[in-house]
Design an enzyme around this catalytic site. Structure first.
Site, PDB file in Angstrom:
ATOM      1  N   ALA A 185       2.197  -2.869  -3.439  1.00 41.27           N
ATOM      2  CA  ALA A 185       3.039  -4.217  -3.198  1.00 41.27           C
ATOM      3  C   ALA A 185       4.595  -3.969  -2.341  1.00 41.27           C
ATOM      4  CB  ALA A 185       2.783  -3.836  -4.807  1.00 41.27           C
ATOM      5  N   GLY A 215      -0.632  -0.147  -4.610  1.00 48.87           N
ATOM      6  CA  GLY A 215      -1.230  -1.475  -4.094  1.00 48.87           C
ATOM      7  C   GLY A 215      -2.341  -1.844  -3.074  1.00 48.87           C
ATOM      8  N   GLU A 223      -4.997   0.842  -4.146  1.00 46.54           N
ATOM      9  CA  GLU A 223      -5.696   0.292  -4.802  1.00 46.54           C
ATOM     10  C   GLU A 223      -7.173  -0.635  -4.565  1.00 46.54           C
ATOM     11  OE1 GLU A 223      -1.950  -0.999  -7.827  1.00 46.54           O
ATOM     12  OE2 GLU A 223      -3.426   0.334  -9.093  1.00 46.54           O
ATOM     13  N   GLU A 250       3.975   4.977  -7.517  1.00 47.21           N
ATOM     14  CA  GLU A 250       4.390   3.789  -7.623  1.00 47.21           C
ATOM     15  C   GLU A 250       5.242   5.188  -8.965  1.00 47.21           C
ATOM     16  OE1 GLU A 250       1.372   4.314  -7.827  1.00 47.21           O
ATOM     17  OE2 GLU A 250       0.832   1.481  -7.519  1.00 47.21           O
TER      18      GLU A 250
HETATM   19  N1  3HC Z   1       7.682  -2.998  -0.272  1.00 47.41           N
HETATM   20  C1  3HC Z   1       8.473  -4.332   0.260  1.00 47.41           C
HETATM   21  N2  3HC Z   1       9.383  -3.871   1.534  1.00 47.41           N
HETATM   22  C2  3HC Z   1       9.146  -1.774   1.932  1.00 47.41           C
HETATM   23  C3  3HC Z   1       7.556  -1.425   1.059  1.00 47.41           C
HETATM   24  C4  3HC Z   1       6.850  -1.829   0.125  1.00 47.41           C
HETATM   25  N3  3HC Z   1       6.541  -1.495  -0.338  1.00 47.41           N
HETATM   26  N4  3HC Z   1       7.019  -0.303   2.154  1.00 47.41           N
HETATM   27  C5  3HC Z   1       8.403  -0.306   2.598  1.00 47.41           C
HETATM   28  N5  3HC Z   1       8.828  -1.504   3.168  1.00 47.41           N
HETATM   29  C6  3HC Z   1      10.555  -1.685   4.226  1.00 47.41           C
HETATM   30  C7  3HC Z   1      11.055  -0.777   4.059  1.00 47.41           C
HETATM   31  O1  3HC Z   1      12.203  -0.799   3.316  1.00 47.41           O
HETATM   32  C8  3HC Z   1      11.799  -1.173   5.697  1.00 47.41           C
HETATM   33  O2  3HC Z   1      12.619  -2.560   5.517  1.00 47.41           O
HETATM   34  P1  3HC Z   1      13.982  -2.035   6.646  1.00 47.41           P
HETATM   35  O3  3HC Z   1      12.971  -2.347   7.689  1.00 47.41           O
HETATM   36  O4  3HC Z   1      14.375  -3.464   6.379  1.00 47.41           O
HETATM   37  O5  3HC Z   1      14.128  -0.885   6.543  1.00 47.41           O
HETATM   38  C9  3HC Z   1      10.506  -0.872   6.755  1.00 47.41           C
HETATM   39  O6  3HC Z   1       9.612  -2.100   5.220  1.00 47.41           O
HETATM   40  C10 3HC Z   1       9.786  -0.160   6.810  1.00 47.41           C
HETATM   41  O7  3HC Z   1       9.934   1.324   6.061  1.00 47.41           O
HETATM   42  P2  3HC Z   1      10.098   2.488   6.364  1.00 47.41           P
HETATM   43  O8  3HC Z   1      11.190   2.792   7.264  1.00 47.41           O
HETATM   44  O9  3HC Z   1       9.803   3.167   5.081  1.00 47.41           O
HETATM   45  O10 3HC Z   1       8.796   2.847   7.817  1.00 47.41           O
HETATM   46  P3  3HC Z   1       8.222   4.361   7.677  1.00 47.41           P
HETATM   47  O11 3HC Z   1       7.502   4.351   8.845  1.00 47.41           O
HETATM   48  O12 3HC Z   1       9.210   5.622   7.810  1.00 47.41           O
HETATM   49  O13 3HC Z   1       7.418   4.722   6.244  1.00 47.41           O
HETATM   50  C11 3HC Z   1       5.759   4.056   4.676  1.00 47.41           C
HETATM   51  C12 3HC Z   1       6.612   3.537   5.849  1.00 47.41           C
HETATM   52  C13 3HC Z   1       5.503   5.286   4.613  1.00 47.41           C
HETATM   53  C14 3HC Z   1       4.584   3.036   3.819  1.00 47.41           C
HETATM   54  C15 3HC Z   1       6.863   3.852   3.624  1.00 47.41           C
HETATM   55  O14 3HC Z   1       7.941   2.683   3.677  1.00 47.41           O
HETATM   56  C16 3HC Z   1       7.239   3.954   1.851  1.00 47.41           C
HETATM   57  O15 3HC Z   1       6.723   5.170   1.167  1.00 47.41           O
HETATM   58  N6  3HC Z   1       6.859   3.060   1.740  1.00 47.41           N
HETATM   59  C17 3HC Z   1       6.677   2.630  -0.656  1.00 47.41           C
HETATM   60  C18 3HC Z   1       5.114   2.935   0.126  1.00 47.41           C
HETATM   61  C19 3HC Z   1       5.243   2.536  -1.817  1.00 47.41           C
HETATM   62  O16 3HC Z   1       5.913   2.988  -3.134  1.00 47.41           O
HETATM   63  N7  3HC Z   1       4.642   1.836  -2.635  1.00 47.41           N
HETATM   64  C20 3HC Z   1       4.158   1.514  -3.252  1.00 47.41           C
HETATM   65  C21 3HC Z   1       5.246  -0.073  -4.264  1.00 47.41           C
HETATM   66  S1  3HC Z   1       4.334  -0.269  -5.237  1.00 47.41           S
HETATM   67  C22 3HC Z   1       3.138  -0.932  -5.479  1.00 47.41           C
HETATM   68  O17 3HC Z   1       2.211  -1.483  -5.184  1.00 47.41           O
HETATM   69  C23 3HC Z   1       2.598  -0.921  -8.055  1.00 47.41           C
HETATM   70  C24 3HC Z   1       0.958  -2.188  -7.344  1.00 47.41           C
HETATM   71  O18 3HC Z   1       0.309  -0.427  -8.397  1.00 47.41           O
HETATM   72  C25 3HC Z   1       0.792  -3.130  -7.995  1.00 47.41           C
END
Ligand code: 3HC
Ligand code: NAI
Length: 708
Positions: A70, A109, A112, A132
């Site tokens: 998400a 997400g 999911e 999450e």
């Molecule tokens: N939402 C918003 N921004 C996100 C994001 C997300 N889910 N995931 C990554 N970004 C952004 C980062 O903040 C970064 O922004 P910036 O360039 O402005 O700093 C950009 O995307 C690139 O991310 P990374 O620099 O981290 O890129 P990498 O290639 O090193 O890593 C990744 C990629 C492994 C996908 C890493 O970004 C990551 O782990 N992201 C988070 C994933 C996450 O936590 N997902 C769960 C979200 S909660 C959810 O899905 C709830 C659901 O159950 C309803």
């Protein structure tokens, strides 16, 4: 001002391959499922469902990842339709087979979404996880209900409570992935797989219709999962709701389980730990942007002691060639042995492949000749902490290294401008303040000197990132950000000891708040003599006989900390466990009496408030002076270098949760009780409190983040 705005390109592109349609999510950088993506995907799915010429859909992600989850920023506001849950229900309800084609990361997400599809086709670089919990959330779009149906409740629960990702091969073994395809020609292979599904008449296959495979979550298993999760994610409020929702997958029907998970997700989204952890997610991006970094291949590390050898390990495992240089042959031998032993231990723990370890060890050469640094692209100095020795070293580096070599110092307290001046080329000098043990600790404070060039700072940031570290750019002052704030925190610790608290009481109060270790155990671990020597050299200490008096007393009594078996606490031979020592209590009580301080009973709440509010006030000064670029930088530094609890979001976020006005009134209260020598509010705090603002809101209005 007339004419319609140009149409935004859609976040979902479609491509027909005969009867198969590929729906490609294209929302850089990571295809997060933001509102426009959800809307576009829903439209595309409905159109494909209605089109009689289409027999199956393939959903893929454009760029390096499938979908990273998400859009985390959207969680600060109320959900906007179509919410992910409803979109996934609609996809799952499609009468035509829907195939997820997964490469790169499928997280949260994104995972999911793949579970709502009827089939999962993956490239061998795919990695799947439900992170999450790291954000204080639970999988809120059906993951808690669908994943147990696919791989069993126990497997699903451990994946969700660990927050870890699993590689494609493991996902295949677990039965999450149906088929693996090559990364090259991936979409063609996914289309061929979809075609095969259509031809064989397998049809749609919603997970919601499957029962959870038999098996109970017994008390022993749950107890172990709770213990692991509590250790890894202390203070995170979504741990129990995750367990409750996975249990509901067994005990309730799909719709009731989904409704429960949706309610629990909303509660977690609003929880203070999730807000704090979401703040940390963005705070921990590190400093980026700005000038292009210089190309770095060969790095010289000067000083093969505790820090130098640790830095060499991080550099070598990240692929840099390293010259480890020391004046003492014995130090070089010991440093190289430490590099070899640590890298080999990583192989034993399964963290590094044997071939990678051998390559990393082979990249480090020892030498006692400073002249061998003449071809280095970067030199990181980690010799003794002392201005004379550092200036001497930098004068030599300025002469020996070719122009363009970045010269970094790992000093933890000294003036980087004074060190830089000795080199004769201050524009190429930068601080890289690592934390001990340098091969483990993630934080690097990148200290910007008065003359440091932007590309030199960018280089330090890029090298830190390649080592897997979090580089945060800070300004030059005594102690930079972290240690300067630590002085304010430690000051209150030592005053409280004289006023009536014991080391054990203070440490227990601060650990109860969530600090990884109390301040007295930390002092013992670091060695009390280090701070003692620094205080002797400082010219700007307050004229106050109480200032760090207990620390001085302990050192003068030979109680240097863990290494001496006694400091603020006692340590049994070979043990790191601090044991309260009545001798220390007596020593402190006698000193209180000598200084005319009446000892009193001190509540834990006073300990917490004084230590933390001292920290916050110093943080506010640091922001005013521009030593830190943002409250988030301070928070990232304190959570990654000083054991501040992540679930509280760092000291400045914690200040916002208390409310800056409440912080200010506590300072006034402390000033009335203890005088204003240490209790003068930082002007920025007064300002923010007067406006009813928060540090976070103030920063968003005055944002300079991201500029190096
Ligand atoms: N939402 C918003 N921004 C996100 C994001 C997300 N889910 N995931 C990554 N970004 C952004 C980062 O903040 C970064 O922004 P910036 O360039 O402005 O700093 C950009 O995307 C690139 O991310 P990374 O620099 O981290 O890129 P990498 O290639 O090193 O890593 C990744 C990629 C492994 C996908 C890493 O970004 C990551 O782990 N992201 C988070 C994933 C996450 O936590 N997902 C769960 C979200 S909660 C959810 O899905 C709830 C659901 O159950 C309803
Ligand atoms: P250390 O005493 O373990 O190692 C220093 C090494 O430098 C010794 O091996 C010594 O022989 C060598 N050395 C001294 N003068 C030299 C010279 N002119 N040329 C080449 N080598 C020389 O010290 P440690 O703990 O590794 O600290 C190094 C630096 O890192 C200091 O500036 C310190 O403030 C800083 N630092 C230390 C931290 C810690 O927790 N130990 C944390 C963060 C920074």
């Amino acid at each position: 001002m007339n004419g319609a705005a140009p149409a935004m390109p859609s976040c979902v592109q479609t491509e027909r391959h005969g009867e198969i349609i590929v729906l490609a999510i294209d929302h850089p950088p990571v295809n997060a499922l933001a509102h426009p993506v959800r809307s576009a995907l829903l439209d595309a799915v409905l159109a494909a469902e209605a089109n009689t010429g289409i027999s199956a859909m393939v959903i893929q992600g454009v760029g390096p990842h499938f979908v990273a989850g998400a859009e985390i920023r959207e969680f600060d506001a109320e959900p906007r339709a179509p919410i992910l849950n409803d979109l996934l229900l609609r996809i799952e309800a499609c009468s035509k087979p829907v195939i997820a084609a997964i490469h790169g990361n499928a997280l949260g997400g994104g995972f999911e979404l793949a579970l709502a599809c009827h089939y999962r086709f993956a490239a061998d670089d795919a990695s799947l996880g439900m992170p999450e919990i790291k954000l204080g959330l639970l999988p809120g779009a059906g993951g808690t209900q669908r994943l147990p149906r696919l791989i069993g409740a126990a497997n699903a629960l451990s994946l969700m409570l660990s927050g870890e990702s699993i590689p494609c091969a493991r996902a295949l073994t677990l039965g999450i992935i149906d088929r693996v395809g090559p990364r090259s020609n991936f979409i063609a292979a996914a289309v061929a797989y979809a075609d095969e599904i259509v031809r064989s008449g397998q049809g749609a296959r919603p997970l919601r219709d499957r029962p959870v495979p038999p098996g109970v979550l017994d008390d022993a298993f749950l107890g172990e999962q709770r213990r692991l999760a509590a250790r890894k994610f202390p203070g995170v409020e979504s741990r129990e709701p995750i367990i409750e929702c996975v249990q509901a997958a067994i005990t309730l029907d799909f719709d009731a389980g989904l409704a429960l998970s949706r309610r629990r997700f909303e509660e977690c989204r609003r929880s203070s730990s999730s807000r704090a952890l979401r703040h940390m997610f963005f705070a921990e991006r590190g400093t980026r942007g700005g000038a292009a970094p210089r190309a770095i291949r060969r790095v010289g590390v000067l000083g093969a002691g505790t820090m130098g050898s640790g830095i060499a390990i991080s550099l070598a495992t990240a692929g840099y060639s390293v010259s480890l240089i020391d004046t003492q042959t014995a130090a070089i031998t010991a440093g190289l042995t430490r590099v070899r032993d640590t890298v080999n231990a990583a192989v034993d723990k399964g963290r590094l492949a044997p071939a990678e370890a051998a390559a990393a060890i082979g990249r480090v050469q020892g030498s006692d000749a400073l002249a061998s640094l003449n071809d280095a692209d970067l030199v990181i100095e980690a010799v003794f902490e002392g201005m004379a020795v550092k200036q001497d070293v930098f004068a030599s580096l300025g002469r020996l290294c070719r122009p363009g070599t970045v010269l970094a110092s790992n000093t933890s307290t000294l003036d980087i401008d004074a060190i830089a001046a000795a080199s004769g080329r201050p524009e190429e000098v930068v601080g890289m303040h690592f934390f001990s043990p340098a091969n483990i600790m993630r934080l690097v404070e990148i200290v910007r000197g008065r003359a440091t060039l932007p590309d030199v700072i960018a280089t330090a940031a890029a090298v830190s990132r390649r080592m897997g570290k979090l580089g945060i750019v800070v300004g030059n002052c005594f102690g930079f950000v972290g240690n300067r704030m630590l002085y304010a925190y430690g000051r209150e610790n030592h005053l409280l000891l004289l006023e009536g608290a014991t080391p054990a009481q203070i440490d227990s109060a601060m650990e109860g708040f969530g600090m990884a270790m109390g301040p007295n155990a930390v002092g013992d671990l670091a060695g009390l003599d280090i701070g003692y020597r620094v205080r002797r050299e400082r010219q700007d200490l307050p004229d106050d006989p109480r200032y760090y008096r207990v620390a001085d007393l302990l050192v003068e009594a030979g109680r240097l900390g863990q290494k001496a078996g006694r400091g603020a606490f006692l340590y049994a031979q070979g043990s790191r466990r601090p044991v309260p020592d009545p001798e220390v209590d007596a020593l402190i009580a006698a000193e209180s009496q000598r200084l005319g301080i009446a000892r009193r009973t001190i509540e834990d709440s006073e300990i917490r408030d004084r230590c933390l509010i001292a920290l916050i006030n110093e943080g506010a000064r640091i922001l005013t002076e521009g030593i830190a670029a943002s409250p988030g930088d301070i928070d990232a530094i304190w959570c990654n270098g000083y054991g501040f609890p992540r679930f509280r979001g760092g000291p400045m976020w914690y200040a916002d949760t208390l409310g800056p006005a409440a912080v200010l009134s506590a300072i006034h209260r402390f000033a009335a009780a203890h005088g204003n020598r240490y209790w003068t509010p930082a002007p920025l705090l007064t300002d923010i409190a007067a406006r009813g603002d928060t540090f976070d809101a103030w920063h968003k209005q005055h944002s300079s983040r991201g500029n190096l």
